[in-house]
Design a protein around this motif. Structure first.
Motif, PDB file in Angstrom:
ATOM      1  N   SER A 186      47.927 -42.710  38.098  1.00 14.53           N
ATOM      2  CA  SER A 186      46.993 -43.826  38.185  1.00 14.53           C
ATOM      3  C   SER A 186      46.132 -43.961  36.934  1.00 14.53           C
ATOM      4  O   SER A 186      45.530 -45.017  36.696  1.00 14.53           O
ATOM      5  CB  SER A 186      46.092 -43.670  39.411  1.00 14.53           C
ATOM      6  OG  SER A 186      45.344 -42.474  39.328  1.00 14.53           O
ATOM      7  N   ALA A 187      46.065 -42.897  36.107  1.00 11.70           N
ATOM      8  CA  ALA A 187      45.288 -42.931  34.869  1.00 11.70           C
ATOM      9  C   ALA A 187      46.176 -43.143  33.647  1.00 11.70           C
ATOM     10  O   ALA A 187      45.690 -43.144  32.518  1.00 11.70           O
ATOM     11  CB  ALA A 187      44.504 -41.635  34.714  1.00 11.70           C
ATOM     12  N   HIS A 188      47.458 -43.350  33.865  1.00 16.59           N
ATOM     13  CA  HIS A 188      48.435 -43.462  32.781  1.00 16.59           C
ATOM     14  C   HIS A 188      48.770 -44.920  32.509  1.00 16.59           C
ATOM     15  O   HIS A 188      48.894 -45.729  33.432  1.00 16.59           O
ATOM     16  CB  HIS A 188      49.699 -42.693  33.167  1.00 16.59           C
ATOM     17  CG  HIS A 188      50.858 -42.934  32.257  1.00 16.59           C
ATOM     18  ND1 HIS A 188      50.904 -42.476  30.962  1.00 16.59           N
ATOM     19  CD2 HIS A 188      52.027 -43.600  32.472  1.00 16.59           C
ATOM     20  CE1 HIS A 188      52.052 -42.840  30.415  1.00 16.59           C
ATOM     21  NE2 HIS A 188      52.743 -43.521  31.307  1.00 16.59           N
ATOM     22  N   THR A 189      48.919 -45.276  31.227  1.00 14.84           N
ATOM     23  CA  THR A 189      49.302 -46.628  30.832  1.00 14.84           C
ATOM     24  C   THR A 189      50.789 -46.657  30.494  1.00 14.84           C
ATOM     25  O   THR A 189      51.245 -45.880  29.649  1.00 14.84           O
ATOM     26  CB  THR A 189      48.496 -47.091  29.602  1.00 14.84           C
ATOM     27  OG1 THR A 189      47.105 -47.057  29.909  1.00 14.84           O
ATOM     28  CG2 THR A 189      48.895 -48.505  29.201  1.00 14.84           C
ATOM     29  N   PRO A 190      51.578 -47.529  31.138  1.00 15.75           N
ATOM     30  CA  PRO A 190      53.024 -47.582  30.864  1.00 15.75           C
ATOM     31  C   PRO A 190      53.317 -48.113  29.470  1.00 15.75           C
ATOM     32  O   PRO A 190      52.473 -48.762  28.842  1.00 15.75           O
ATOM     33  CB  PRO A 190      53.548 -48.534  31.943  1.00 15.75           C
ATOM     34  CG  PRO A 190      52.376 -49.403  32.260  1.00 15.75           C
ATOM     35  CD  PRO A 190      51.173 -48.523  32.147  1.00 15.75           C
ATOM     36  N   ASP A 191      54.539 -47.868  28.979  1.00 12.68           N
ATOM     37  CA  ASP A 191      54.946 -48.359  27.659  1.00 12.68           C
ATOM     38  C   ASP A 191      54.977 -49.882  27.629  1.00 12.68           C
ATOM     39  O   ASP A 191      54.545 -50.507  26.675  1.00 12.68           O
ATOM     40  CB  ASP A 191      56.336 -47.819  27.301  1.00 12.68           C
ATOM     41  CG  ASP A 191      56.360 -46.300  27.237  1.00 12.68           C
ATOM     42  OD1 ASP A 191      55.297 -45.692  27.071  1.00 12.68           O
ATOM     43  OD2 ASP A 191      57.461 -45.732  27.349  1.00 12.68           O
ATOM     44  N   VAL A 192      55.552 -50.475  28.662  1.00 15.27           N
ATOM     45  CA  VAL A 192      55.630 -51.932  28.780  1.00 15.27           C
ATOM     46  C   VAL A 192      55.149 -52.315  30.165  1.00 15.27           C
ATOM     47  O   VAL A 192      55.632 -51.782  31.167  1.00 15.27           O
ATOM     48  CB  VAL A 192      57.073 -52.460  28.579  1.00 15.27           C
ATOM     49  CG1 VAL A 192      57.117 -53.965  28.790  1.00 15.27           C
ATOM     50  CG2 VAL A 192      57.596 -52.095  27.201  1.00 15.27           C
ATOM     51  N   GLY A 193      54.194 -53.232  30.221  1.00 10.73           N
ATOM     52  CA  GLY A 193      53.691 -53.717  31.503  1.00 10.73           C
ATOM     53  C   GLY A 193      53.457 -55.208  31.423  1.00 10.73           C
ATOM     54  O   GLY A 193      52.328 -55.681  31.463  1.00 10.73           O
ATOM     55  N   SER A 194      54.547 -55.975  31.283  1.00  8.73           N
ATOM     56  CA  SER A 194      54.453 -57.431  31.144  1.00  8.73           C
ATOM     57  C   SER A 194      53.711 -58.040  32.332  1.00  8.73           C
ATOM     58  O   SER A 194      53.952 -57.679  33.478  1.00  8.73           O
ATOM     59  CB  SER A 194      55.861 -58.036  31.047  1.00  8.73           C
ATOM     60  OG  SER A 194      55.807 -59.439  30.965  1.00  8.73           O
ATOM     61  N   GLY A 195      52.804 -58.974  32.042  1.00 12.21           N
ATOM     62  CA  GLY A 195      52.072 -59.637  33.118  1.00 12.21           C
ATOM     63  C   GLY A 195      50.994 -58.775  33.730  1.00 12.21           C
ATOM     64  O   GLY A 195      50.474 -59.082  34.801  1.00 12.21           O
ATOM     65  N   GLY A 196      50.650 -57.660  33.054  1.00 14.78           N
ATOM     66  CA  GLY A 196      49.606 -56.784  33.570  1.00 14.78           C
ATOM     67  C   GLY A 196      50.080 -55.792  34.615  1.00 14.78           C
ATOM     68  O   GLY A 196      49.262 -55.116  35.252  1.00 14.78           O
ATOM     69  N   TYR A 197      51.407 -55.687  34.827  1.00 17.68           N
ATOM     70  CA  TYR A 197      51.908 -54.724  35.794  1.00 17.68           C
ATOM     71  C   TYR A 197      51.560 -53.308  35.359  1.00 17.68           C
ATOM     72  O   TYR A 197      51.699 -52.944  34.194  1.00 17.68           O
ATOM     73  CB  TYR A 197      53.432 -54.842  35.937  1.00 17.68           C
ATOM     74  CG  TYR A 197      53.919 -56.206  36.321  1.00 17.68           C
ATOM     75  CD1 TYR A 197      53.194 -56.994  37.223  1.00 17.68           C
ATOM     76  CD2 TYR A 197      55.097 -56.721  35.807  1.00 17.68           C
ATOM     77  CE1 TYR A 197      53.641 -58.254  37.577  1.00 17.68           C
ATOM     78  CE2 TYR A 197      55.554 -57.976  36.162  1.00 17.68           C
ATOM     79  CZ  TYR A 197      54.822 -58.745  37.046  1.00 17.68           C
ATOM     80  OH  TYR A 197      55.261 -59.989  37.397  1.00 17.68           O
ATOM     81  N   THR A 198      51.118 -52.490  36.284  1.00 16.08           N
ATOM     82  CA  THR A 198      50.768 -51.110  35.970  1.00 16.08           C
ATOM     83  C   THR A 198      51.012 -50.238  37.194  1.00 16.08           C
ATOM     84  O   THR A 198      51.352 -50.728  38.268  1.00 16.08           O
ATOM     85  CB  THR A 198      49.304 -51.021  35.504  1.00 16.08           C
ATOM     86  OG1 THR A 198      49.054 -49.696  35.017  1.00 16.08           O
ATOM     87  CG2 THR A 198      48.339 -51.330  36.653  1.00 16.08           C
ATOM     88  N   TRP A 199      50.857 -48.931  37.019  1.00 13.21           N
ATOM     89  CA  TRP A 199      51.023 -48.020  38.137  1.00 13.21           C
ATOM     90  C   TRP A 199      49.857 -48.165  39.108  1.00 13.21           C
ATOM     91  O   TRP A 199      48.710 -48.272  38.690  1.00 13.21           O
ATOM     92  CB  TRP A 199      51.091 -46.577  37.650  1.00 13.21           C
ATOM     93  CG  TRP A 199      52.304 -46.275  36.833  1.00 13.21           C
ATOM     94  CD1 TRP A 199      52.350 -46.054  35.488  1.00 13.21           C
ATOM     95  CD2 TRP A 199      53.646 -46.157  37.297  1.00 13.21           C
ATOM     96  NE1 TRP A 199      53.641 -45.810  35.089  1.00 13.21           N
ATOM     97  CE2 TRP A 199      54.458 -45.870  36.181  1.00 13.21           C
ATOM     98  CE3 TRP A 199      54.248 -46.270  38.553  1.00 13.21           C
ATOM     99  CZ2 TRP A 199      55.832 -45.686  36.274  1.00 13.21           C
ATOM    100  CZ3 TRP A 199      55.618 -46.090  38.653  1.00 13.21           C
ATOM    101  CH2 TRP A 199      56.400 -45.800  37.532  1.00 13.21           C
ATOM    102  N   LEU A 200      50.154 -48.182  40.397  1.00 15.24           N
ATOM    103  CA  LEU A 200      49.105 -48.283  41.404  1.00 15.24           C
ATOM    104  C   LEU A 200      48.506 -46.908  41.669  1.00 15.24           C
ATOM    105  O   LEU A 200      49.224 -45.906  41.697  1.00 15.24           O
ATOM    106  CB  LEU A 200      49.672 -48.849  42.714  1.00 15.24           C
ATOM    107  CG  LEU A 200      50.287 -50.250  42.661  1.00 15.24           C
ATOM    108  CD1 LEU A 200      50.768 -50.654  44.044  1.00 15.24           C
ATOM    109  CD2 LEU A 200      49.272 -51.260  42.140  1.00 15.24           C
TER     110      LEU A 200
END
Length: 202
Positions: free
Chosen positions: A44-58
């Motif tokens: 939950s504290a990690h930023t993905p390499d690609v997150g088009s449209g603001g998609y991220t880990w919940l």
């Protein structure tokens, strides 16, 4: 993801076969992650390499939130501290119903009886409606299966016995197109199903 090329050919009734110039389509990558981060970082504290449209880990709300493991760059959960479902899951809510999802998974020998793979067509905190494409490695049987849960009732629309080993990486790919679901393991062992009760999100 590979480029896709298309070409239209037809008989014009005069000169014979006529082909239009080929069209190359580049699929859009909505989300991608190699889990490059400090060892032990919560998902939950990690930023993905690609997150088009603001998609991220919940963010996870249980005691078994997966963490980043480096070196190696992968996501791990703690089997010994695992609570009941949905323990050990990292989710991305994309609001996309049709797509291709690919993950690499590995099961170690301490997770006997566990399953590893992809959760899809599941929305937010609703753990009564979802699909899974998973491998299961144990001492008795090894298999690759599609699992469907609707209203809390779980069925297995398709399953294949496969040769699997502990501590080995496998690639699972799920293709979603309307009601059609196809899953492959390392490019083969194809499973398929029809989603008669689709949920709105992947």
């Amino acid at each position: 993801m590979a480029l896709q090329s298309f070409q239209i050919c037809y008989d014009d009734g005069v000169t014979g076969s006529v082909c239009q110039p080929a069209i190359t389509v580049t699929p859009e990558i909505l989300f991608s992650d190699t889990f490059t981060d400090t060892n032990g970082t919560l998902i939950s504290a990690h930023t993905p390499d690609v997150g088009s449209g603001g998609y991220t880990w919940l963010a996870q709300t249980n005691a078994d939130e997966p963490t980043i493991v480096t070196p190696g760059g992968y996501l791990a959960d703690s089997w010994d501290n695992r609570p009941s479902w949905p323990g050990g899951f990292a989710l991305v809510e994309s609001s996309v119903s049709d797509c291709v999802i690919t993950v690499d998974v590995r099961q170690n020998a301490t997770a006997i009886g566990d399953s590893h793979g992809i959760v899809f067509r599941q929305s937010g905190s609703d753990f009564n409606n979802y699909w899974l494409a998973v491998i299961k490695v144990n001492e008795a049987t090894n298999d690759f299966r599609l699992i469907k849960t609707v209203g809390g009732v779980t069925t297995t629309p398709d399953v294949a016995a496969v040769s699997l080993s502990y501590d080995t990486w496998y690639t699972i790919q799920v293709t979603l197109s309307g009601s059609s679901i196809t899953a492959t393991l390392d490019g083969g062992n194809t499973l398929s199903a029809t989603d008669t009760d689709p949920v709105s999100y992947t």
